[in-house]
Design a protein around this motif. Structure first.
Motif, PDB file in Angstrom:
ATOM      1  N   GLY A   1       0.385  41.879   2.541  1.00  0.00           N
ATOM      2  CA  GLY A   1      -1.025  41.727   2.860  1.00  0.00           C
ATOM      3  C   GLY A   1      -1.270  41.241   4.274  1.00  0.00           C
ATOM      4  N   VAL A   2      -0.446  41.721   5.225  1.00  0.00           N
ATOM      5  CA  VAL A   2      -0.601  41.338   6.630  1.00  0.00           C
ATOM      6  C   VAL A   2      -0.668  42.596   7.481  1.00  0.00           C
ATOM      7  CG1 VAL A   2       0.631  39.164   6.286  1.00  0.00           C
ATOM      8  CG2 VAL A   2       1.898  41.201   7.012  1.00  0.00           C
ATOM      9  N   ASP A   3      -0.966  42.422   8.767  1.00  0.00           N
ATOM     10  CA  ASP A   3      -0.973  43.555   9.684  1.00  0.00           C
ATOM     11  C   ASP A   3       0.462  43.963  10.008  1.00  0.00           C
ATOM     12  OD1 ASP A   3      -3.733  43.552   9.786  1.00  0.00           O
ATOM     13  OD2 ASP A   3      -3.799  42.215  11.536  1.00  0.00           O
ATOM     14  N   GLU A   4       0.659  45.254  10.194  1.00  0.00           N
ATOM     15  CA  GLU A   4       1.991  45.774  10.485  1.00  0.00           C
ATOM     16  C   GLU A   4       2.598  45.130  11.722  1.00  0.00           C
ATOM     17  OE1 GLU A   4       3.939  50.144  11.508  1.00  0.00           O
ATOM     18  OE2 GLU A   4       1.993  50.009  10.497  1.00  0.00           O
ATOM     19  N   GLU A   5       1.753  44.817  12.722  1.00  0.00           N
ATOM     20  CA  GLU A   5       2.243  44.239  13.972  1.00  0.00           C
ATOM     21  C   GLU A   5       2.817  42.836  13.774  1.00  0.00           C
ATOM     22  OE1 GLU A   5      -0.727  45.574  13.516  1.00  0.00           O
ATOM     23  OE2 GLU A   5      -0.398  47.485  14.567  1.00  0.00           O
ATOM     24  N   GLN A   6       2.478  42.195  12.672  1.00  0.00           N
ATOM     25  CA  GLN A   6       2.967  40.839  12.419  1.00  0.00           C
ATOM     26  C   GLN A   6       4.388  40.827  11.865  1.00  0.00           C
ATOM     27  OE1 GLN A   6      -0.988  39.904  10.158  1.00  0.00           O
ATOM     28  NE2 GLN A   6      -0.090  37.922  10.672  1.00  0.00           N
ATOM     29  N   VAL A   7       4.851  41.972  11.392  1.00  0.00           N
ATOM     30  CA  VAL A   7       6.163  42.054  10.744  1.00  0.00           C
ATOM     31  C   VAL A   7       7.234  42.411  11.771  1.00  0.00           C
ATOM     32  CG1 VAL A   7       7.542  43.185   8.958  1.00  0.00           C
ATOM     33  CG2 VAL A   7       5.092  42.774   8.583  1.00  0.00           C
ATOM     34  N   THR A   8       8.289  41.616  11.810  1.00  0.00           N
ATOM     35  CA  THR A   8       9.432  41.907  12.676  1.00  0.00           C
ATOM     36  C   THR A   8      10.703  41.936  11.840  1.00  0.00           C
ATOM     37  OG1 THR A   8       9.667  39.543  13.200  1.00  0.00           O
ATOM     38  CG2 THR A   8       8.405  40.903  14.741  1.00  0.00           C
ATOM     39  N   LEU A   9      11.673  42.705  12.312  1.00  0.00           N
ATOM     40  CA  LEU A   9      12.950  42.851  11.626  1.00  0.00           C
ATOM     41  C   LEU A   9      14.064  42.456  12.577  1.00  0.00           C
ATOM     42  CD1 LEU A   9      12.300  46.433  10.170  1.00  0.00           C
ATOM     43  CD2 LEU A   9      11.834  44.253   9.040  1.00  0.00           C
ATOM     44  N   LYS A  10      15.039  41.700  12.088  1.00  0.00           N
ATOM     45  CA  LYS A  10      16.139  41.300  12.962  1.00  0.00           C
ATOM     46  C   LYS A  10      17.344  40.864  12.146  1.00  0.00           C
ATOM     47  CE  LYS A  10      16.119  37.369  15.036  1.00  0.00           C
ATOM     48  NZ  LYS A  10      15.804  36.218  15.912  1.00  0.00           N
ATOM     49  N   GLN A  11      18.516  40.943  12.784  1.00  0.00           N
ATOM     50  CA  GLN A  11      19.743  40.444  12.176  1.00  0.00           C
ATOM     51  C   GLN A  11      19.714  38.930  12.204  1.00  0.00           C
ATOM     52  OE1 GLN A  11      22.068  42.719  10.986  1.00  0.00           O
ATOM     53  NE2 GLN A  11      23.115  40.996  10.007  1.00  0.00           N
TER      54      GLN A  11
ATOM     55  N   PHE B   1      20.171  40.715   7.114  1.00  0.00           N
ATOM     56  CA  PHE B   1      19.135  41.378   7.896  1.00  0.00           C
ATOM     57  C   PHE B   1      17.806  40.891   7.350  1.00  0.00           C
ATOM     58  CE2 PHE B   1      16.377  44.763   9.406  1.00  0.00           C
ATOM     59  CZ  PHE B   1      16.841  44.900  10.709  1.00  0.00           C
ATOM     60  N   ALA B   2      16.965  40.364   8.218  1.00  0.00           N
ATOM     61  CA  ALA B   2      15.785  39.629   7.764  1.00  0.00           C
ATOM     62  C   ALA B   2      14.484  40.251   8.236  1.00  0.00           C
ATOM     63  CB  ALA B   2      15.864  38.181   8.253  1.00  0.00           C
ATOM     64  N   ALA B   3      13.435  39.943   7.477  1.00  0.00           N
ATOM     65  CA  ALA B   3      12.069  40.298   7.855  1.00  0.00           C
ATOM     66  C   ALA B   3      11.295  39.004   8.058  1.00  0.00           C
ATOM     67  CB  ALA B   3      11.413  41.140   6.768  1.00  0.00           C
ATOM     68  N   ALA B   4      10.436  39.000   9.064  1.00  0.00           N
ATOM     69  CA  ALA B   4       9.640  37.810   9.355  1.00  0.00           C
ATOM     70  C   ALA B   4       8.198  38.215   9.608  1.00  0.00           C
ATOM     71  CB  ALA B   4      10.201  37.074  10.572  1.00  0.00           C
ATOM     72  N   VAL B   5       7.298  37.307   9.301  1.00  0.00           N
ATOM     73  CA  VAL B   5       5.877  37.495   9.594  1.00  0.00           C
ATOM     74  C   VAL B   5       5.459  36.383  10.544  1.00  0.00           C
ATOM     75  CG1 VAL B   5       3.536  37.478   8.671  1.00  0.00           C
ATOM     76  CG2 VAL B   5       5.366  38.611   7.396  1.00  0.00           C
TER      77      VAL B   5
ATOM     78  N   SER C   1      21.866  43.996   4.549  1.00  0.00           N
ATOM     79  CA  SER C   1      22.003  44.705   5.820  1.00  0.00           C
ATOM     80  C   SER C   1      20.732  45.505   6.079  1.00  0.00           C
ATOM     81  CB  SER C   1      23.207  45.657   5.778  1.00  0.00           C
ATOM     82  OG  SER C   1      22.989  46.672   4.802  1.00  0.00           O
ATOM     83  N   HIS C   2      20.664  46.092   7.261  1.00  0.00           N
ATOM     84  CA  HIS C   2      19.559  46.994   7.587  1.00  0.00           C
ATOM     85  C   HIS C   2      19.556  48.177   6.628  1.00  0.00           C
ATOM     86  CE1 HIS C   2      17.705  50.420   9.759  1.00  0.00           C
ATOM     87  NE2 HIS C   2      16.892  49.502  10.262  1.00  0.00           N
ATOM     88  N   ALA C   3      20.747  48.672   6.295  1.00  0.00           N
ATOM     89  CA  ALA C   3      20.858  49.805   5.372  1.00  0.00           C
ATOM     90  C   ALA C   3      20.323  49.443   3.990  1.00  0.00           C
ATOM     91  CB  ALA C   3      22.314  50.255   5.271  1.00  0.00           C
TER      92      ALA C   3
END
Length: 281
Positions: free
Chosen positions: A161-171, A176-180, A190-192
């Motif tokens: 329920g957030v804007d796409e621009e707020q979501v980042t992906l990183k190792q 492999f993590a997602a952050a808002v 992993s990314h896979a």
């Protein structure tokens, strides 16, 4: 040379900050206190002076006694090390909130039954097990192929329920993590694995009535349950292989059953081997 430069030179990042081993720290603080008390018998002010020096060494290097991380892993009981371990367990990858697809929490429903209801799994023809249905396997493969990072962020943003621009992906270390907005909300093997889970979420939605009523932990469990059926890597397209490995965190090591991409080494699934061995037949 400034004080900050000196601290940077002696600091050991692999044993401090987020990587700090708390059992090591506790053991070394106790040792430091004991040594300081002994020095106090020589000259009373040495109690405070030496303890301050010892604590500074522990703070910057992670330990006072060389080899402490190895010694704690070797001699501390595993149940004690688990109390301090910050590493997400292989079967319950942590999330900082009740959101996302990476929780791995044990669901309160029958994953295999739901996947059969969705037409994703069916009894195998030649063995007593479950296999992917032909139509779902084809649909899932197509969905994985078109799931890039933009699609992942869009799907996660919709779930959270957030804007796409707020979501980042990183190792993030082994995960492999997602952050808002910089706050971690989920992590995957992993990314896979994340790519496969998002593709699964999209593919299952039209197959199950009341999809919006499924909790995030349930959707995570369904996606994770299907990940073991991957026969090609979502990232590199190579074969997938099963194996046993030793996983390590700051505080301990344990044996795990792992599914990896043969070509690129991406980890698709990991579970504590002791849980597999203890599972009822």
């Amino acid at each position: 040379m400034t004080a900050s430069t000196l601290v940077d030179r002696i600091r050991q990042p692999e044993y401090t900050g987020e990587n700090r081993c708390m059992p090591c720290t506790i053991v070394n603080v106790v040792i430091a206190a004991g040594l300081s008390l002994l020095l106090g018998f020589v000259w009373a002010p040495l109690v405070v002076i030496s303890f301050a020096i010892f604590v500074a060494a522990i703070y910057t290097r992670g330990y006072l006694v060389p080899g402490t991380p190895t010694l704690t892993k070797r001699y501390f009981p595993d149940r004690v090390l688990r109390w301090f371990d910050k590493e997400p367990s292989p079967t319950e990858m942590g999330v900082q909130s009740d959101v996302g697809l990476g929780t791995g929490e044990k669901p309160s429903f029958d994953v295999e039954a739901v996947l059969q209801e969705a037409g994703a799994l069916e009894p195998c023809e030649d063995i007593d097990d479950l296999c992917l249905t032909a139509d779902f396997e084809s649909e899932w493969a197509r969905e994985i192929e078109r799931t890039d990072d933009a699609a992942v962020r869009k799907r996660l943003a919709s779930i959270l329920g957030v804007d796409e621009e707020q979501v980042t992906l990183k190792q993030r270390d082994r995960w492999f993590a997602a952050a808002v907005d910089g706050v971690y909300v989920g992590q995957w093997d992993s990314h896979a694995a994340l790519t496969a889970d998002v593709a699964t979420d999209v593919a299952l939605e039209p197959r199950l009535d009341g999809w919006d009523g499924f909790g995030n932990d349930q959707r995570s469990a369904l996606a994770r349950g299907l990940r073991i059926y991957l026969d090609s890597c979502p990232d590199c397209g190579g074969n997938v292989e099963f194996g046993e490995e030793t996983a390590e965190s700051c505080c301990r090591s344990w044996e795990v059953l792992v599914i990896r991409c043969d070509d690129c080494g991406s980890r698709l699934f990991e579970i504590d081997l002791s849980e597999v061995e203890e599972a009822p037949a």
